[in-house]
Write a protein that holds these residues in place. Structure first.
Motif, mmCIF file in Angstrom:
data_model
loop_
_atom_site.group_PDB
_atom_site.id
_atom_site.type_symbol
_atom_site.label_atom_id
_atom_site.label_comp_id
_atom_site.label_asym_id
_atom_site.label_seq_id
_atom_site.Cartn_x
_atom_site.Cartn_y
_atom_site.Cartn_z
ATOM 1 N N ALA A 28 1.006 -1.026 -0.070
ATOM 2 C CA ALA A 28 -0.197 -0.362 -0.313
ATOM 3 C C ALA A 28 0.706 1.086 -0.031
ATOM 4 N N LYS A 29 2.017 0.800 0.698
ATOM 5 C CA LYS A 29 2.986 2.280 0.945
ATOM 6 C C LYS A 29 3.396 2.756 -0.871
ATOM 7 N N ARG A 30 3.218 1.702 -1.541
ATOM 8 C CA ARG A 30 4.100 1.808 -3.007
ATOM 9 C C ARG A 30 2.996 2.528 -3.076
ATOM 10 N N ALA A 31 2.000 2.050 -3.471
ATOM 11 C CA ALA A 31 1.026 2.391 -4.383
ATOM 12 C C ALA A 31 0.236 3.766 -4.186
ATOM 13 N N ALA A 32 0.290 4.247 -2.976
ATOM 14 C CA ALA A 32 -0.098 5.465 -2.366
ATOM 15 C C ALA A 32 1.329 6.345 -2.467
ATOM 16 N N ALA A 33 2.119 6.114 -3.372
ATOM 17 C CA ALA A 33 2.951 6.988 -4.488
ATOM 18 C C ALA A 33 3.095 7.735 -5.312
ATOM 19 N N GLU A 34 2.964 9.254 -4.944
ATOM 20 C CA GLU A 34 3.184 9.944 -6.471
ATOM 21 C C GLU A 34 4.311 9.383 -7.773
ATOM 22 N N TYR A 35 2.559 9.139 -8.857
ATOM 23 C CA TYR A 35 2.995 9.335 -10.255
ATOM 24 C C TYR A 35 3.563 9.799 -10.953
#
Length: 146
Positions: A28-35
């Motif tokens: 979830a932390k990676r998914a929450a990162a801004e892209y």
């Protein structure tokens, strides 16, 4: 590839069932990162109690919540830092009927490693037949029944 099958009814908490399978929300932390580049899909579908729901994602987080409504609300975000053309390498397919919902991602067979994260969030009827499968992902389900 991992496959998870759950049937949620009444007060059963899917989060407990997932922990029994050794799954967590570490991604979830990676998914929450801004892209830099994103595409979003927001849709609602009528979906009765006991419906079959299938979610298959190649890379990303799958989050499922349940509620006492006879419909599904879907929020999907495809994202990448590799430019807008990279997003085109992954398709999101949604198939729906009154008793079935399938969400899956697809890329060309020869395209082994698209650099695209696909986050799937679904709010579904409490009683359903849920199957989540995929690679490189974390899964989290939560029942909101009180």
């Amino acid at each position: 590839m991992s496959i998870l099958r759950l049937s949620l009814a009444g007060t059963i908490s899917a989060a407990l069932a997932l922990s029994a399978f050794g799954m967590n929300s570490g991604g979830a932390k990676r998914a929450a990162a801004e892209y830099a580049d994103k595409e979003e899909i927001n849709q609602s579908f009528d979906l009765g109690q006991g419906a079959q729901v299938r979610i298959n994602s190649i890379n990303g987080t799958v989050k499922v919540e349940t509620w006492d409504q006879p419909k599904a609300e879907i929020h999907i975000v495809k994202s990448t830092n590799e430019g807008p053309d990279e997003l085109k390498r992954v398709d999101v397919i949604i198939d729906h009927s009154s008793g079935r919902l399938e969400i899956r991602t697809r890329h060309d067979d020869g395209d082994r490693s698209p650099q695209v994260n696909v986050r799937v969030e679904a709010k579904l009827p409490r009683q359903m037949d849920l199957n989540i499968s995929g690679r490189k992902r974390s899964n989290r389900c939560r029942s909101n029944h009180r």
